[in-house]
Scaffold this active site. Structure first.
Site, PDB file in Angstrom:
ATOM      1  N   THR A  96       4.760 -24.092 -20.699  1.00 24.06           N
ATOM      2  CA  THR A  96       5.591 -23.286 -21.243  1.00 24.06           C
ATOM      3  C   THR A  96       6.066 -23.687 -22.431  1.00 24.06           C
ATOM      4  O   THR A  96       6.533 -24.666 -22.767  1.00 24.06           O
ATOM      5  CB  THR A  96       6.618 -22.883 -20.471  1.00 24.06           C
ATOM      6  OG1 THR A  96       6.058 -22.058 -19.176  1.00 24.06           O
ATOM      7  CG2 THR A  96       7.467 -21.678 -20.990  1.00 24.06           C
TER       8      THR A  96
ATOM      9  N   HIS B 283      -1.439 -25.162 -19.825  1.00 19.02           N
ATOM     10  CA  HIS B 283      -1.498 -24.332 -18.844  1.00 19.02           C
ATOM     11  C   HIS B 283      -1.566 -22.951 -19.546  1.00 19.02           C
ATOM     12  O   HIS B 283      -0.620 -22.454 -20.331  1.00 19.02           O
ATOM     13  CB  HIS B 283      -0.306 -24.145 -17.836  1.00 19.02           C
ATOM     14  CG  HIS B 283      -0.135 -25.540 -17.104  1.00 19.02           C
ATOM     15  ND1 HIS B 283       1.019 -26.000 -16.450  1.00 19.02           N
ATOM     16  CD2 HIS B 283      -1.044 -26.630 -16.683  1.00 19.02           C
ATOM     17  CE1 HIS B 283       0.738 -27.170 -16.114  1.00 19.02           C
ATOM     18  NE2 HIS B 283      -0.513 -27.496 -16.099  1.00 19.02           N
TER      19      HIS B 283
ATOM     20  N   ASP C  28       3.606 -31.032 -13.478  1.00 21.00           N
ATOM     21  CA  ASP C  28       2.414 -31.414 -13.656  1.00 21.00           C
ATOM     22  C   ASP C  28       2.306 -32.362 -14.895  1.00 21.00           C
ATOM     23  O   ASP C  28       2.837 -31.988 -15.851  1.00 21.00           O
ATOM     24  CB  ASP C  28       1.545 -30.165 -13.837  1.00 21.00           C
ATOM     25  CG  ASP C  28       0.041 -30.287 -13.819  1.00 21.00           C
ATOM     26  OD1 ASP C  28      -0.359 -31.229 -13.116  1.00 21.00           O
ATOM     27  OD2 ASP C  28      -0.703 -29.713 -14.662  1.00 21.00           O
TER      28      ASP C  28
END
Length: 348
Positions: A164, A189, A285
């Site tokens: 993000t 991501h 992550d």
């Protein structure tokens, strides 16, 4: 327990508004306080309801989502999550929205999809918690011809992980890179159909060649490889001729591709001849993989809390001891170049 995240849902389709609202309302920590069918209704609802977060459709009548987002960021900055169709056109518009200052994006569900809107709930709650000043990001300065001419690349590989806020962050970092940058691999991501468009956008904005990674692609000076979203993880392999590998494995930390999978492979392949960088993102992550890289002798960097959209992944990495230096976003690109430049008496 903190107060629920107060959300305004904006979409021209009553069916879609109802579906988004139902998904969000399934979590007791989220409160859908209103709905709007276009930008005019949304503007009045924002004034009246003062939501913590807005979910915003890109394609709407009267004023499209991008135009409305620009007005929000200019007049009343706040967290906005874009809801987009999973098409090339939708990807291009969503990437533009993320550059304007949208918090994150989710794709509209496909028929038969088991989990509509994916991690929308988690993104809404993270957006409501953030203390970031949601203003339109400044356009990063382009690499100057002098910087390109002066840089002499060494033998190190750069691995970057982000989530993000990563669109804005990666642009800021890569625009500091010269055309002869070190081979760089990235896991961001992002929905499957978005990474191709994002790599093309980065390629237009940055001096190096940026491309979506393909299985077997050789790691070369002056090239940046972005993990494709969706079904496979990006790794690096083959010590004698390093290359990209796309591997089919279950999601790791809930993600595929996973930053940890990339960092683990770089630690094993390159050891001290690598630089690992963890940027803004939710969750953890990449933290364990960055620690593995540091233990293998790699240099490691983390984005600092002040400049992160979400200080999640970098925070966990820092707390694990994986981060050698925490830096503001504006300094990370230059520090990577310092760590990877060839020494005057030879190459690293």
């Amino acid at each position: 327990m903190s107060a629920p995240a107060r959300v305004l849902v904006v979409d021209d389709s009553p069916t879609m508004r109802g579906l988004i609202s139902a998904v969000l309302s399934s979590d007791p920590e989220v409160d859908v306080i209103g709905q709007a069918g276009d930008a005019l209704e949304a503007r009045e609802a924002i004034k009246r309801l003062n939501p913590d977060v807005v979910t915003l459709d890109i394609e709407m009548p009267n004023m499209n989502g991008l135009e409305f987002l620009e007005k929000i960021m200019r007049l009343r900055p706040m967290p906005v999550i874009m809801v987009s169709t999973m098409t090339h056109r939708g990807a291009e518009a969503t990437l533009a929205a993320l550059e304007i200052g949208a918090f994150d994006c989710v794709g509209k569900p496909q028929p038969g999809e088991p989990r509509p809107f994916g991690d929308l709930i988690e993104k809404v709650k993270a957006a409501a918690r953030t203390q970031r000043n949601f203003a339109k990001p400044a356009t990063p300065a382009a690499v100057t011809p002098t910087a390109v001419a002066d840089f002499r690349v060494g033998r190190k590989i750069v691995a970057i992980g982000s989530s993000t806020g990563g669109v804005e962050a990666l642009i800021a970092v890569l625009q500091k890179f010269p055309a002869n940058c070190p081979p760089t691999v990235i896991t961001q991501h992002m929905p499957p159909t978005f990474t191709k468009s994002f790599s093309e956008r980065l390629n237009r904005l940055c001096a190096p060649v940026v491309e979506e990674a393909t299985d077997g692609a050789r790691l070369e000076i002056g090239k940046v490889y972005l993990a494709p979203g969706g079904e496979r993880h990006l790794q690096v392999s083959n010590a004698s001729a390093p290359c990209c590998r796309l591997v089919e494995r279950a999601p790791v930390n809930g993600h595929r591709p996973s930053v940890d999978v990339l960092f683990d492979s770089v630690a094993e392949l390159a050891g001290r001849n690598a630089v690992g960088v963890i940027l803004t993102g939710m969750g953890r992550d990449g933290a364990a993989g960055l620690l593995k890289m540091r233990h293998a002798g790699a240099r490691t960097l983390g984005q600092n809390e002040k400049t992160c959209v979400v200080y999640g992944m970098p925070r966990v990495a820092y707390e694990l001891g994986a981060v050698e230096q925490q830096l503001p976003l504006t300094a990370i690109g230059e520090e990577i170049l310092k760590m990877t430049a060839a020494r005057k008496e030879g190459t690293e």
